[in-house]
Scaffold this motif. Structure first.
Motif, short mmCIF file in Angstrom:
data_model
loop_
_atom_site.label_atom_id
_atom_site.label_comp_id
_atom_site.label_asym_id
_atom_site.label_seq_id
_atom_site.Cartn_x
_atom_site.Cartn_y
_atom_site.Cartn_z
N UNK A 88 30.00 84.59 82.05
CA UNK A 88 30.61 83.98 82.39
C UNK A 88 32.34 85.05 81.93
N UNK A 89 33.98 84.75 82.44
CA UNK A 89 34.91 85.43 82.01
C UNK A 89 35.66 84.29 81.52
N UNK A 90 35.94 84.56 79.82
CA UNK A 90 36.69 83.41 79.21
C UNK A 90 38.06 84.61 78.60
N UNK A 91 39.31 83.72 78.81
CA UNK A 91 40.50 84.15 78.63
C UNK A 91 41.12 83.04 77.69
N UNK A 92 41.17 83.76 75.79
CA UNK A 92 41.66 83.37 74.67
C UNK A 92 42.73 82.77 74.51
#
Length: 111
Positions: A88-92
């Motif tokens: 999973x690739x996340x951006x905060x």
């Protein structure tokens, strides 16, 4: 009376199943999910907003509460160094309203 409690109980259980209480582990083999933090929003599968309290979590919508003990978590994650290693690739994001799924095909990873 018992019949009225059943739908309420079912609703409560469904919300708790989709909870986003996250524990960050230091060992990849202990993790349920490997996560990479991307530099830009468009690269992400999920935009995440970190909430301060567990009651602020609202289902599987990108609101994460990081817990300090593994047994309190719904998911254990390990932050990887490279995008190809990640499930999973996340951006905060900076605001709650910005959180959410950009790639719904990966949504099942947090159920």
């Amino acid at each position: 009376m018992k019949n009225a409690l059943l739908p309420i109980l079912a609703l409560f259980i469904s919300f708790s199943i989709k909870s986003q209480k996250i524990y960050s582990t230091n060992k990849s083999y202990q993790a349920d999910l490997k996560v990479f933090v991307v530099a830009h929003e468009y690269q992400s599968d999920l935009k995440v907003f970190k909430v301060n309290q567990p009651y602020q979590v609202e289902g599987n919508s990108g609101l994460w509460h990081f817990v300090s003990q593994e047994y309190l978590s719904d998911k254990k994650i390990f932050f990887v160094n490279y995008a190809y290693q990640a499930d999973l690739k996340v951006f905060f994001v900076n605001y709650k309203y910005q959180s959410g799924w950009k790639n719904p095909n990966t949504k099942h990873l947090l159920y």
